[in-house]
Scaffold this motif. Structure first.
Motif, PDB file in Angstrom:
ATOM      1  N   LEU A   1     -17.807  13.207  -2.601  1.00  0.00           N
ATOM      2  CA  LEU A   1     -16.700  12.473  -3.212  1.00  0.00           C
ATOM      3  C   LEU A   1     -16.371  11.178  -2.483  1.00  0.00           C
ATOM      4  O   LEU A   1     -15.866  10.239  -3.068  1.00  0.00           O
ATOM      5  CB  LEU A   1     -15.442  13.358  -3.232  1.00  0.00           C
ATOM      6  CG  LEU A   1     -15.242  14.233  -4.457  1.00  0.00           C
ATOM      7  CD1 LEU A   1     -13.975  15.049  -4.295  1.00  0.00           C
ATOM      8  CD2 LEU A   1     -15.159  13.378  -5.715  1.00  0.00           C
ATOM      9  N   GLU A   2     -16.623  11.165  -1.168  1.00  0.00           N
ATOM     10  CA  GLU A   2     -16.354   9.950  -0.386  1.00  0.00           C
ATOM     11  C   GLU A   2     -17.575   9.036  -0.336  1.00  0.00           C
ATOM     12  O   GLU A   2     -17.628   8.130   0.486  1.00  0.00           O
ATOM     13  CB  GLU A   2     -15.908  10.306   1.031  1.00  0.00           C
ATOM     14  CG  GLU A   2     -14.403  10.474   1.189  1.00  0.00           C
ATOM     15  CD  GLU A   2     -13.908  11.795   0.611  1.00  0.00           C
ATOM     16  OE1 GLU A   2     -14.556  12.823   0.903  1.00  0.00           O
ATOM     17  OE2 GLU A   2     -12.928  11.794  -0.140  1.00  0.00           O
TER      18      GLU A   2
ATOM     19  N   GLN B   1       0.830  -1.199   0.000  1.00  0.00           N
ATOM     20  CA  GLN B   1       0.000   0.000   0.000  1.00  0.00           C
ATOM     21  C   GLN B   1       0.866   1.251   0.000  1.00  0.00           C
ATOM     22  O   GLN B   1       1.922   1.267   0.618  1.00  0.00           O
ATOM     23  CB  GLN B   1      -0.880  -0.001   1.252  1.00  0.00           C
ATOM     24  CG  GLN B   1      -1.616  -1.315   1.402  1.00  0.00           C
ATOM     25  CD  GLN B   1      -3.064  -1.152   1.730  1.00  0.00           C
ATOM     26  OE1 GLN B   1      -3.516  -0.064   2.048  1.00  0.00           O
ATOM     27  NE2 GLN B   1      -3.809  -2.234   1.621  1.00  0.00           N
ATOM     28  N   GLY B   2       0.408   2.244  -0.687  1.00  0.00           N
ATOM     29  CA  GLY B   2       1.174   3.483  -0.707  1.00  0.00           C
ATOM     30  C   GLY B   2       0.382   4.607  -1.330  1.00  0.00           C
ATOM     31  O   GLY B   2      -0.787   4.453  -1.675  1.00  0.00           O
ATOM     32  N   ASP B   3       1.029   5.744  -1.451  1.00  0.00           N
ATOM     33  CA  ASP B   3       0.360   6.884  -2.056  1.00  0.00           C
ATOM     34  C   ASP B   3       1.369   7.663  -2.907  1.00  0.00           C
ATOM     35  O   ASP B   3       2.521   7.267  -3.014  1.00  0.00           O
ATOM     36  CB  ASP B   3      -0.263   7.799  -0.997  1.00  0.00           C
ATOM     37  CG  ASP B   3       0.770   8.323  -0.012  1.00  0.00           C
ATOM     38  OD1 ASP B   3       1.978   8.089  -0.228  1.00  0.00           O
ATOM     39  OD2 ASP B   3       0.383   8.953   0.975  1.00  0.00           O
ATOM     40  N   ILE B   4       0.880   8.719  -3.513  1.00  0.00           N
ATOM     41  CA  ILE B   4       1.774   9.630  -4.231  1.00  0.00           C
ATOM     42  C   ILE B   4       1.754  10.926  -3.423  1.00  0.00           C
ATOM     43  O   ILE B   4       0.762  11.653  -3.438  1.00  0.00           O
ATOM     44  CB  ILE B   4       1.298   9.850  -5.682  1.00  0.00           C
ATOM     45  CG1 ILE B   4       1.240   8.487  -6.396  1.00  0.00           C
ATOM     46  CG2 ILE B   4       2.244  10.788  -6.419  1.00  0.00           C
ATOM     47  CD1 ILE B   4       0.826   8.566  -7.850  1.00  0.00           C
ATOM     48  N   PRO B   5       2.823  11.171  -2.667  1.00  0.00           N
ATOM     49  CA  PRO B   5       2.765  12.222  -1.643  1.00  0.00           C
ATOM     50  C   PRO B   5       2.994  13.615  -2.206  1.00  0.00           C
ATOM     51  O   PRO B   5       4.036  14.223  -1.995  1.00  0.00           O
ATOM     52  CB  PRO B   5       3.902  11.823  -0.700  1.00  0.00           C
ATOM     53  CG  PRO B   5       4.902  11.147  -1.593  1.00  0.00           C
ATOM     54  CD  PRO B   5       4.119  10.488  -2.701  1.00  0.00           C
ATOM     55  N   ILE B   6       2.017  14.126  -2.921  1.00  0.00           N
ATOM     56  CA  ILE B   6       2.210  15.457  -3.491  1.00  0.00           C
ATOM     57  C   ILE B   6       1.028  16.366  -3.182  1.00  0.00           C
ATOM     58  O   ILE B   6      -0.087  15.913  -2.945  1.00  0.00           O
ATOM     59  CB  ILE B   6       2.417  15.408  -5.025  1.00  0.00           C
ATOM     60  CG1 ILE B   6       1.290  14.662  -5.712  1.00  0.00           C
ATOM     61  CG2 ILE B   6       3.748  14.792  -5.371  1.00  0.00           C
ATOM     62  CD1 ILE B   6       1.461  14.561  -7.213  1.00  0.00           C
ATOM     63  N   THR B   7       1.336  17.640  -3.176  1.00  0.00           N
ATOM     64  CA  THR B   7       0.315  18.681  -3.105  1.00  0.00           C
ATOM     65  C   THR B   7       0.473  19.506  -4.367  1.00  0.00           C
ATOM     66  O   THR B   7       1.585  19.893  -4.710  1.00  0.00           O
ATOM     67  CB  THR B   7       0.543  19.587  -1.880  1.00  0.00           C
ATOM     68  OG1 THR B   7       0.444  18.785  -0.705  1.00  0.00           O
ATOM     69  CG2 THR B   7      -0.485  20.704  -1.827  1.00  0.00           C
ATOM     70  N   ASN B   8      -0.616  19.748  -5.075  1.00  0.00           N
ATOM     71  CA  ASN B   8      -0.518  20.553  -6.289  1.00  0.00           C
ATOM     72  C   ASN B   8      -0.797  22.007  -5.961  1.00  0.00           C
ATOM     73  O   ASN B   8      -1.693  22.310  -5.175  1.00  0.00           O
ATOM     74  CB  ASN B   8      -1.495  20.039  -7.350  1.00  0.00           C
ATOM     75  CG  ASN B   8      -1.109  18.649  -7.823  1.00  0.00           C
ATOM     76  OD1 ASN B   8      -1.905  17.739  -7.787  1.00  0.00           O
ATOM     77  ND2 ASN B   8       0.142  18.475  -8.227  1.00  0.00           N
ATOM     78  N   ARG B   9      -0.017  22.865  -6.554  1.00  0.00           N
ATOM     79  CA  ARG B   9      -0.200  24.304  -6.363  1.00  0.00           C
ATOM     80  C   ARG B   9      -0.364  24.935  -7.739  1.00  0.00           C
ATOM     81  O   ARG B   9       0.566  24.932  -8.533  1.00  0.00           O
ATOM     82  CB  ARG B   9       1.024  24.877  -5.651  1.00  0.00           C
ATOM     83  CG  ARG B   9       0.876  26.337  -5.318  1.00  0.00           C
ATOM     84  CD  ARG B   9       2.010  26.826  -4.445  1.00  0.00           C
ATOM     85  NE  ARG B   9       3.235  26.980  -5.195  1.00  0.00           N
ATOM     86  CZ  ARG B   9       4.414  27.306  -4.647  1.00  0.00           C
ATOM     87  NH1 ARG B   9       4.504  27.471  -3.352  1.00  0.00           N
ATOM     88  NH2 ARG B   9       5.481  27.436  -5.391  1.00  0.00           N
TER      89      ARG B   9
END
Lengths: 172, 388, 159
Positions: free
Chosen positions: C93-94, C17-25
């Protein structure tokens, strides 16, 4: 039209402070991108063997090569790879780095030592990515003999992290 | 092979900046508009549009090709986005080339854009997923690892020092001082500056690496009969090549990019080049890291294996040397908005071969050049040969 | 080993399990900056006009996508318009229930060829129809920050 004739190219560069001081308008968004990546057939078996404290590769009879990590097909000749080959947990440092930053560019005081380790018994020699430990960073060399340091059986979960790291082979 | 001749007839680009005010669409528009204006074409005359841009995650826009379509001039036109990672910037004009060479279209607008500053805290957050999710990512890797491991292997195999390699960074950042769009041009930089810069992942130091960048570049391609009407100085695409190696990067010989060699051989054969060292006058190899320029020069068969550093030390690859390499300033100097950076190299050949590169102009009226990019899972080579 | 091995127990399927740890600006951009600042400072909606194509873009755009002209003719368009199409949202969305349901519409603004996707307010979902005349309800000046949410919602035009 020559580039030399263009006086001012378009494009406006901003400073980080322009964002901090809200001089420009912007929006932020954190994508809710959570994944569960299936190990699959070959890597599933690889992980199961790691849990038992063993490394395993596969052999392509046609190309006469033994590789790790295992895969269900040979990407050279596109035939199934169906011969599992138990491998020792020793190898040779093919290349390494002393890494002083994390992915988000925070400094580390003690470097991590990622390395490609060519695993004994593969042919021609091929490696996996792992970390080195129990070694002074300045003492690491390409060609160094290393062996896996395993977690105790009760802590192993069927993960590449069941190997804590590789350390130099001790003579004698 | 029954293919038509294709020429580059126009080019345009934005400045390469660390954080752009413009949206990605606006950057794409500025570059595309400049490219069309440079050859006095209107959007109406464009038959098809090709877009090149790297992962959606950089701009934070899913279906990024579609998002950028209007800025790329694709309104109600045949439009495709192509993507081969870092190799995209040179692959996009190849993609455009086969649209025109095949006879399907006469004029193709090729646009590459990247806005990496959208990706916080660092685009590496998106790069992380190029590592195998199960066998590598649990180790906590960062992208620098791969470059550091490859660079160390390259240095070890040929007995090279950090100083040998740092010369590339110095050359390119100095060259970039003459580029009006450059982010990191620096006429005063020295080898000591590179060697004394912060160690990130030894042997990679801060000034061995190209920066996170925003920008866009565009070129216009035309079939021969149209190109000759548009300009009296068409720059022909003489050969194209691309090639991928195994996905298992830890199973590969890291000291030599065989996939680049394969791509180069494909392009040279198409261009009728049998002796690239004599027949290529300018090279724009992909240089996101300084050692990569050396690596790629060898893969392009322009120097023997392990010998590109020596040629660099001898000044052969300087702008006024026997084989000028990255006269633009490259990714190390101009900047590295991934796909746009690769297309910048193609635009540079266009300007150089027309004698329009101003302060960057390579002396001696060069007649043929090669541009190359690299990427995907560190395993793709894309090559284009252009000549007048 | 068969290429396709059957997984008959869930625990046999191993997943990391994992994620893509980004915040878009995202910057608003050249045109977006002026468009949003006008909403923030003056509660006015601006468009840009392409004289050749005779189109008024809302939200304001830097360029005409049809002819690639750079657009520098800015004009105020009405904050009133008509519902071009709409939907009623019952889940978020959830996938949690929305109570009351939200009404999302594409509102074509008078005096322009464009419009905004936004929420409708002060109206019952079953009162909404395509063609309904609506107007923007702006937040108080002190609350506005240069965001599309400075418009609280669109509501039926009161006669």
């Amino acid at each position: 039209m020559m580039t030399a004739q263009i006086k001012e190219f378009p494009g406006v560069g901003l400073r980080e402070s322009d964002f901090e001081q809200r001089k420009v308008l912007y929006t932020e968004w954190v994508p809710n991108a959570r994944y569960a990546w299936d190990a699959g057939v070959a890597i599933g078996r690889y992980l199961a063997e790691l849990k038992e404290g063993r490394l395993i590769g596969v052999r392509c009879r046609h190309c006469r090569r033994t590789v790790i990590p295992p895969r269900v097909f040979c990407e050279w000749c596109f035939r199934p790879m169906d011969e599992w080959v138990p491998l020792p947990d020793t190898g040779t440092v093919n290349t390494f780095s002393l890494c002083y930053v994390t992915w988000d560019m925070r400094r580390l005081t003690e470097p991590e030592i990622p390395a490609v380790i060519d695993i004994d018994g593969t042919h021609p020699p091929v490696g996996i990515l792992h970390l080195l430990g129990e070694v002074e960073p300045q003492a690491v060399q390409i060609g160094m003999r290393v062996q896996a340091v395993w977690k105790p059986p009760e802590e192993r979960t069927g993960s590449i992290l069941d190997i804590r790291y590789f350390r130099p082979v001790r003579e004698g | 092979m029954g293919m038509r001749k294709v020429a580059v007839v126009g080019a345009g680009m934005t400045k390469f900046v660390r954080r752009a005010l413009e949206t990605g669409k606006e950057l794409a528009f500025e570059a595309a508009k400049m490219a069309l204006d440079s050859c006095e074409l209107t959007l109406q005359q464009v038959d098809c549009v090709v877009h090149g841009t790297a992962p959606d995650a950089f701009d934070g826009v899913h279906m990024k090709g579609e998002y950028l379509a209007d800025g790329s001039g694709a309104w109600r036109k045949p439009y495709t986005r192509c993507y081969v990672g870092g190799g995209t910037g040179v692959f996009a004009p190849i993609h455009g080339w086969y649209h025109v060479a095949s006879g399907l279209f006469d004029i193709c607008l090729v646009v590459c854009e990247e806005k990496m500053s959208s990706c916080q805290p660092h685009p590496q957050g998106a790069f992380l997923t190029i590592f195998d999710h199960t066998t590598e990512r649990p180790l906590g890797p960062n992208l620098l690892w791969i470059f550091a491991l490859e660079m160390n292997r390259y240095m070890h195999t040929y007995g090279l020092s950090k100083r040998d390699i740092a010369l590339v960074s110095v050359k390119n950042k100095r060259n970039a001082a003459d580029h009006p769009c450059s982010l990191l041009g620096d006429r005063e930089i020295t080898v000591e500056d590179v060697l004394n810069s912060e160690v990130l992942a030894w042997p990679v130091q801060r000034l061995d690496v190209s920066p996170v960048t925003d920008g866009a570049v565009a070129v216009v391609l035309a079939a021969e009969h149209v190109a000759r009407r548009i300009t009296d100085k068409p720059v022909w695409i003489e050969g194209v090549g691309w090639n991928l190696d195994t996905t298992y990067w830890t199973n590969r010989d890291l000291c030599y990019p065989r996939y680049v060699e394969n791509a180069a051989r494909m392009a040279y054969e198409m261009a009728g080049i049998s002796e690239p060292r004599k027949q290529i006058h300018i090279a724009e190899p992909y240089d996101p890291f300084d050692y990569k320029e050396l690596h790629h020069l060898e893969g392009l068969l322009l120097f023997d294996r392990g010998k590109a550093p020596e040629a660099t030390a001898l000044g052969i690859t300087q702008r006024d040397g026997d084989l000028p390499v990255c006269p633009s300033g490259g990714l190390l100097g101009v900047g590295n908005p991934i796909a746009a950076a690769g297309l910048m190299k193609v635009a540079e050949l266009f300007w150089q071969l027309r004698g329009e590169a101003g302060a960057r102009q390579v002396p001696g009226q060069p007649r043929r050049g090669v541009a190359q990019a690299w990427g995907d899972l560190m395993q793709v080579g894309t090559v284009i040969v252009m000549g007048v | 080993m068969a290429i396709l091995e059957k997984v008959d127990k869930l625990h046999q399927a191993i997943a990391w399990q994992g994620d893509i740890p980004i915040t878009n600006r995202y910057t608003a951009g050249v045109a977006g900056e002026r468009f949003l600042r006008e909403i923030k400072d003056h509660a006015r909606i601006l468009g840009t006009r392409c004289p050749d194509c005779d189109l008024v873009y809302v939200p304001a755009a830097l360029f005409c996508e049809r002819c690639f002209a750079q657009l520098d003719e800015w004009l105020e368009v009405s904050s009133q318009g008509r519902v071009f199409t709409f939907t009623v949202l019952f889940r978020d969305l959830e996938d949690r229930p929305l109570d009351p349901p939200a009404v999302l519409a594409y509102v074509k603004l008078n005096g322009s060829n464009g419009g905004l996707v936004h929420y409708l307010g002060e109206v019952e979902p079953d009162q909404v129809f395509i063609g309904l005349e609506v107007e923007a309800v702006f937040k108080e000046a002190s609350e506005r920050e240069g965001s599309i949410l400075d418009i609280r919602y669109f509501r039926p035009l009161k006669r």
